[in-house]
Design a protein around this motif. Structure first.
Motif, PDB file in Angstrom:
ATOM      1  N   ASP A 115       0.834  -1.196   0.000  1.00 28.44           N
ATOM      2  CA  ASP A 115       0.000   0.000   0.000  1.00 28.44           C
ATOM      3  C   ASP A 115       0.875   1.255   0.000  1.00 28.44           C
ATOM      4  O   ASP A 115       0.733   2.129   0.866  1.00 28.44           O
ATOM      5  N   PRO A 116       1.769   1.378  -0.963  1.00 19.10           N
ATOM      6  CA  PRO A 116       2.731   2.492  -0.954  1.00 19.10           C
ATOM      7  C   PRO A 116       2.082   3.862  -1.092  1.00 19.10           C
ATOM      8  O   PRO A 116       2.599   4.855  -0.573  1.00 19.10           O
ATOM      9  N   ASP A 117       0.934   3.929  -1.760  1.00 15.92           N
ATOM     10  CA  ASP A 117       0.270   5.211  -1.987  1.00 15.92           C
ATOM     11  C   ASP A 117      -0.880   5.454  -1.005  1.00 15.92           C
ATOM     12  O   ASP A 117      -1.590   6.463  -1.133  1.00 15.92           O
ATOM     13  N   LEU A 120      -5.135   1.795  -0.818  1.00 14.85           N
ATOM     14  CA  LEU A 120      -5.708   0.456  -0.838  1.00 14.85           C
ATOM     15  C   LEU A 120      -7.094   0.429  -0.197  1.00 14.85           C
ATOM     16  O   LEU A 120      -7.945  -0.370  -0.580  1.00 14.85           O
ATOM     17  N   TRP A 121      -7.329   1.300   0.777  1.00 12.86           N
ATOM     18  CA  TRP A 121      -8.645   1.365   1.416  1.00 12.86           C
ATOM     19  C   TRP A 121      -9.750   1.609   0.403  1.00 12.86           C
ATOM     20  O   TRP A 121     -10.891   1.145   0.577  1.00 12.86           O
ATOM     21  N   PHE A 122      -9.407   2.321  -0.680  1.00 20.46           N
ATOM     22  CA  PHE A 122     -10.402   2.647  -1.710  1.00 20.46           C
ATOM     23  C   PHE A 122     -10.468   1.577  -2.791  1.00 20.46           C
ATOM     24  O   PHE A 122     -11.557   1.147  -3.194  1.00 20.46           O
ATOM     25  N   ALA A 127      -8.294  -6.051   1.199  1.00 21.68           N
ATOM     26  CA  ALA A 127      -6.838  -6.190   1.281  1.00 21.68           C
ATOM     27  C   ALA A 127      -6.264  -5.210   2.287  1.00 21.68           C
ATOM     28  O   ALA A 127      -5.332  -5.537   3.034  1.00 21.68           O
ATOM     29  N   CYS A 128      -6.822  -4.008   2.337  1.00 22.64           N
ATOM     30  CA  CYS A 128      -6.359  -3.011   3.301  1.00 22.64           C
ATOM     31  C   CYS A 128      -6.575  -3.504   4.724  1.00 22.64           C
ATOM     32  O   CYS A 128      -5.683  -3.413   5.572  1.00 22.64           O
ATOM     33  N   CYS A 129      -7.766  -4.027   4.986  1.00 18.31           N
ATOM     34  CA  CYS A 129      -8.051  -4.581   6.320  1.00 18.31           C
ATOM     35  C   CYS A 129      -7.142  -5.765   6.632  1.00 18.31           C
ATOM     36  O   CYS A 129      -6.726  -5.940   7.779  1.00 18.31           O
ATOM     37  N   ARG A 130      -6.849  -6.554   5.621  1.00 22.83           N
ATOM     38  CA  ARG A 130      -6.012  -7.726   5.858  1.00 22.83           C
ATOM     39  C   ARG A 130      -4.626  -7.332   6.333  1.00 22.83           C
ATOM     40  O   ARG A 130      -4.133  -7.863   7.321  1.00 22.83           O
ATOM     41  N   ILE A 131      -3.989  -6.376   5.669  1.00 21.61           N
ATOM     42  CA  ILE A 131      -2.605  -6.054   6.034  1.00 21.61           C
ATOM     43  C   ILE A 131      -2.532  -5.140   7.255  1.00 21.61           C
ATOM     44  O   ILE A 131      -1.525  -5.142   7.959  1.00 21.61           O
TER      45      ILE A 131
END
Length: 243
Positions: A115-117, A120-122, A127-131
């Motif tokens: 999620d470098p930028d 990912l939440w959008f 995937a955002c919740c996972r990491i």
């Protein structure tokens, strides 16, 4: 603390039928007794409470603190939390005398790679919740045999039918507030003079990460403001298996 004998049904449940026997025993138990039983079943070193320090968290933390304020509390600092939530965590630690709150963050390496930028939440909220939540919590729970959380049936959705005790892979999962009503939670706040989450007065009835939390209208479900406009209703920590 209750006077449950060391070799009572609750203690023996871990040998015989841990989930069903414990759930049957605690089906109508008070939240305090559920936590007492969890503590006696696995011991303090093997029990953790997971808290978001959200809008209803103080009630469960108060009940736990009355049983044993040294039970480890795991708090997931995702990197997307409201500053008000971080301040509320510190307020409740002091107010309740919590002795072992562990703030867990996702690894920087994972964030920079996946999620470098910070978008990912959008693009992929699962995937955002996972990491940021699921994987960090799974690692944090590895030393424990059981964990406590604050889900309630009145929150609806996937939570409407939760048991008091669940099988969670190689762990037991205790839901002390499964049976409580919103009115009972409000009564705990009032009786103990617990401070509310700072965002409640702004219309947030359920608070998670900033990009995925919004204000809730009076006629909406309390969690309607989470992941608004998406079919997503859970971050994933209650659908994972911790083994």
């Amino acid at each position: 603390m209750s006077t449950i004998a060391p070799h009572s049904l609750a203690a023996d449940a871990t040998i015989l039928h841990p989930v069903q026997t414990l759930d049957d025993t605690l089906r109508d138990a008070s939240p305090a007794r559920v936590i007492e039983t969890a503590l006696k079943t696995v011991g303090r070193e093997r029990l953790a409470l997971v808290s978001s320090f959200g809008t209803e968290s103080a009630a469960l933390l108060k009940v736990m603190a009355d049983v044993d304020p040294a039970i480890p509390v795991i708090f997931l600092d995702t990197g997307w939390l409201f500053e008000e939530t971080l301040a509320y965590r510190d307020t409740l630690i002091a107010a309740l005398g919590l002795r072992d709150v562990r703030s867990i963050k996702p690894p920087e390496e994972a964030l920079s790679r996946q999620d470098p930028d910070r978008e990912l939440w959008f693009s992929d909220p699962d995937a955002c919740c996972r990491i940021r939540k699921v994987e960090p919590l799974a690692r944090a729970l590895k030393p424990f045999a059981a964990w406590i959380n604050g889900r309630k049936r009145f929150q609806g959705g996937a939570r409407a039918e939760i048991a008091v005790v669940e099988d969670d892979g190689d762990k037991l999962k205790f839901n002390p507030f499964a049976n409580v009503s919103r009115e009972e939670i409000e009564a705990i706040y009032k009786l103990a003079k617990l401070p509310p989450h700072p965002l409640v007065t702004s219309g947030y009835l359920s608070v998670g990460c900033m990009p995925c939390s919004s204000r809730t209208a009076p006629d909406e479900n309390a969690r309607a403001g989470r992941w608004r406009g998406r079919s997503k209703t859970e971050c994933g920590i209650h659908t994972m298996k911790t083994s």
